[in-house]
Motif scaffolding. Structure first.
Motif, PDB file in Angstrom:
ATOM      1  N   PRO A   1       0.673   3.434 -11.072  1.00 37.49           N
ATOM      2  CA  PRO A   1       1.062   4.285 -12.223  1.00 37.49           C
ATOM      3  C   PRO A   1       1.393   5.348 -12.580  1.00 37.49           C
ATOM      4  CG  PRO A   1      -1.445   3.697 -12.181  1.00 37.49           C
ATOM      5  CD  PRO A   1      -0.088   2.760 -10.791  1.00 37.49           C
ATOM      6  N   ILE A   2       2.318   6.429 -13.162  1.00 37.13           N
ATOM      7  CA  ILE A   2       2.328   7.686 -12.492  1.00 37.13           C
ATOM      8  C   ILE A   2       2.189   8.594 -14.212  1.00 37.13           C
ATOM      9  CG2 ILE A   2       4.529   7.321 -10.836  1.00 37.13           C
ATOM     10  CD1 ILE A   2       6.683   7.427 -13.508  1.00 37.13           C
ATOM     11  N   VAL A   3       2.088  10.382 -13.830  1.00 41.91           N
ATOM     12  CA  VAL A   3       1.832  10.497 -14.797  1.00 41.91           C
ATOM     13  C   VAL A   3       2.748  12.109 -14.631  1.00 41.91           C
ATOM     14  CG1 VAL A   3      -0.703  10.811 -14.327  1.00 41.91           C
ATOM     15  CG2 VAL A   3       0.969  12.598 -12.856  1.00 41.91           C
ATOM     16  N   GLN A   4       3.488  12.424 -16.393  1.00 42.58           N
ATOM     17  CA  GLN A   4       4.244  12.682 -16.533  1.00 42.58           C
ATOM     18  C   GLN A   4       5.311  12.846 -16.174  1.00 42.58           C
ATOM     19  OE1 GLN A   4       3.211  15.572 -18.373  1.00 42.58           O
ATOM     20  NE2 GLN A   4       5.124  15.792 -19.249  1.00 42.58           N
ATOM     21  N   PRO A   5       6.299  11.536 -16.780  1.00 41.45           N
ATOM     22  CA  PRO A   5       7.783  11.225 -15.583  1.00 41.45           C
ATOM     23  C   PRO A   5       8.554  11.720 -16.309  1.00 41.45           C
ATOM     24  CG  PRO A   5       6.513   9.404 -17.367  1.00 41.45           C
ATOM     25  CD  PRO A   5       6.041  10.358 -17.657  1.00 41.45           C
TER      26      PRO A   5
ATOM     27  N   THR B   1       5.555   9.997  -0.787  1.00 39.16           N
ATOM     28  CA  THR B   1       4.745   9.296  -0.577  1.00 39.16           C
ATOM     29  C   THR B   1       5.633   8.139  -0.214  1.00 39.16           C
ATOM     30  OG1 THR B   1       3.503   9.656  -2.476  1.00 39.16           O
ATOM     31  CG2 THR B   1       3.500   6.863  -1.719  1.00 39.16           C
ATOM     32  N   ASP B   2       5.247   6.825   1.178  1.00 40.36           N
ATOM     33  CA  ASP B   2       6.221   6.039   0.655  1.00 40.36           C
ATOM     34  C   ASP B   2       5.140   4.345   0.149  1.00 40.36           C
ATOM     35  OD1 ASP B   2       6.904   7.544   2.701  1.00 40.36           O
ATOM     36  OD2 ASP B   2       6.195   6.928   4.146  1.00 40.36           O
ATOM     37  N   LEU B   3       5.832   3.454  -0.144  1.00 40.55           N
ATOM     38  CA  LEU B   3       5.856   1.997  -0.645  1.00 40.55           C
ATOM     39  C   LEU B   3       5.782   1.687   0.128  1.00 40.55           C
ATOM     40  CD1 LEU B   3       4.163   0.257  -2.331  1.00 40.55           C
ATOM     41  CD2 LEU B   3       6.427  -0.245  -4.456  1.00 40.55           C
TER      42      LEU B   3
ATOM     43  N   LEU C   1      -3.833   5.414  -7.355  1.00 34.89           N
ATOM     44  CA  LEU C   1      -3.300   5.186  -6.290  1.00 34.89           C
ATOM     45  C   LEU C   1      -3.181   3.855  -6.102  1.00 34.89           C
ATOM     46  CD1 LEU C   1      -4.121   7.826  -3.155  1.00 34.89           C
ATOM     47  CD2 LEU C   1      -1.113   7.421  -5.001  1.00 34.89           C
ATOM     48  N   THR C   2      -3.432   2.967  -7.333  1.00 29.84           N
ATOM     49  CA  THR C   2      -3.741   1.644  -7.627  1.00 29.84           C
ATOM     50  C   THR C   2      -2.567   1.206  -7.751  1.00 29.84           C
ATOM     51  OG1 THR C   2      -5.820   2.170  -8.026  1.00 29.84           O
ATOM     52  CG2 THR C   2      -4.919  -0.322  -9.080  1.00 29.84           C
ATOM     53  N   LEU C   3      -1.794   0.502  -6.906  1.00 30.90           N
ATOM     54  CA  LEU C   3      -1.267  -0.266  -7.214  1.00 30.90           C
ATOM     55  C   LEU C   3      -0.891  -1.784  -8.119  1.00 30.90           C
ATOM     56  CD1 LEU C   3       0.463  -0.758  -3.692  1.00 30.90           C
ATOM     57  CD2 LEU C   3       0.889   0.945  -5.140  1.00 30.90           C
ATOM     58  N   SER C   4      -0.558  -2.730  -8.236  1.00 36.91           N
ATOM     59  CA  SER C   4      -0.414  -3.637  -8.996  1.00 36.91           C
ATOM     60  C   SER C   4       0.798  -4.865  -9.055  1.00 36.91           C
ATOM     61  CB  SER C   4      -0.764  -3.732 -10.418  1.00 36.91           C
ATOM     62  OG  SER C   4      -0.672  -4.812 -10.636  1.00 36.91           O
ATOM     63  N   TRP C   5       0.707  -5.496  -8.683  1.00 38.45           N
ATOM     64  CA  TRP C   5       1.970  -7.018  -7.979  1.00 38.45           C
ATOM     65  C   TRP C   5       2.655  -7.914  -9.856  1.00 38.45           C
ATOM     66  CZ3 TRP C   5       4.688  -8.632  -3.679  1.00 38.45           C
ATOM     67  CH2 TRP C   5       4.630  -8.044  -1.991  1.00 38.45           C
TER      68      TRP C   5
ATOM     69  N   TYR D   1       1.094  -1.231  -0.041  1.00 45.73           N
ATOM     70  CA  TYR D   1      -0.002   0.174   0.054  1.00 45.73           C
ATOM     71  C   TYR D   1       0.432   0.890  -0.045  1.00 45.73           C
ATOM     72  CZ  TYR D   1       0.688   0.529   5.655  1.00 45.73           C
ATOM     73  OH  TYR D   1       1.720   0.250   6.518  1.00 45.73           O
ATOM     74  N   LEU D   2       0.573   2.181  -0.096  1.00 48.14           N
ATOM     75  CA  LEU D   2       0.675   3.508  -0.377  1.00 48.14           C
ATOM     76  C   LEU D   2       0.580   4.775   1.146  1.00 48.14           C
ATOM     77  CD1 LEU D   2       0.732   4.466  -4.021  1.00 48.14           C
ATOM     78  CD2 LEU D   2       2.696   3.909  -3.131  1.00 48.14           C
ATOM     79  N   HIS D   3       1.432   5.227   0.680  1.00 43.87           N
ATOM     80  CA  HIS D   3       1.235   6.692   2.951  1.00 43.87           C
ATOM     81  C   HIS D   3       1.607   6.723   2.171  1.00 43.87           C
ATOM     82  CE1 HIS D   3       1.076   8.302   6.423  1.00 43.87           C
ATOM     83  NE2 HIS D   3       2.775   8.539   5.999  1.00 43.87           N
TER      84      HIS D   3
END
Length: 97
Positions: free
Chosen positions: A76-80, A36-38, A62-66, A26-28
Motif C-alpha cells: 500500500p502507498i500514499v498519494q501515488p 526502499t528495497d523489496l 509496510l505490510t506486504l501481501s502476495w 519483506y521491505l528494507h
C-alpha cells in the motif's frame, strides 16, 4: 522445537509468506528516507533476490501481501498522484517467471 536462529537482518516490515510457503518477502528501508528495497528470501533465510532496489516508496503501512497465485506482491502507498489519496505498488514475484 529447536534453538532459535537469526535468519535475516535489517527487516523493516512484517514478512509475508508466498502462497506455497517456500519464500517470504519483506521491505528494507535505507535510514529514515523513503528509499526502499523489496526483497525475497527462501524460507531458510537465504536471500533469493531484490524485486526492486533503492525505490522511493511513500507508505504509511509496510505490510506486504502476495496475490493468491504468488505472481504479484502488493504494497500500500500514499498519494501515488496528486489526484489520489492512496493506492498500491505491485512487484512481480519470482513465481511469475
Amino acid at each position: 522445537m529447536g534453538t532459535p536462529r537469526l535468519l535475516i537482518k535489517d527487516v523493516d516490515s512484517p514478512i509475508s509468506f508466498s502462497p506455497d510457503g517456500q519464500r517470504f518477502a519483506y521491505l528494507h528501508q535505507h535510514g529514515d528516507s523513503a528509499v526502499t528495497d523489496l526483497k525475497i528470501a527462501h524460507r531458510d533465510g537465504t536471500l533469493e533476490r531484490d524485486l526492486f532496489h533503492h525505490k522511493e516508496v511513500l507508505t504509511d503501512s509496510l505490510t506486504l501481501s502476495w496475490s493468491p497465485d504468488g505472481k504479484i506482491i502488493i504494497i500500500p502507498i500514499v498519494q501515488p498522484t496528486p489526484q489520489n489519496i492512496g493506492g498500491f505498488l505491485a512487484g512481480t514475484s519470482p513465481l511469475a517467471l
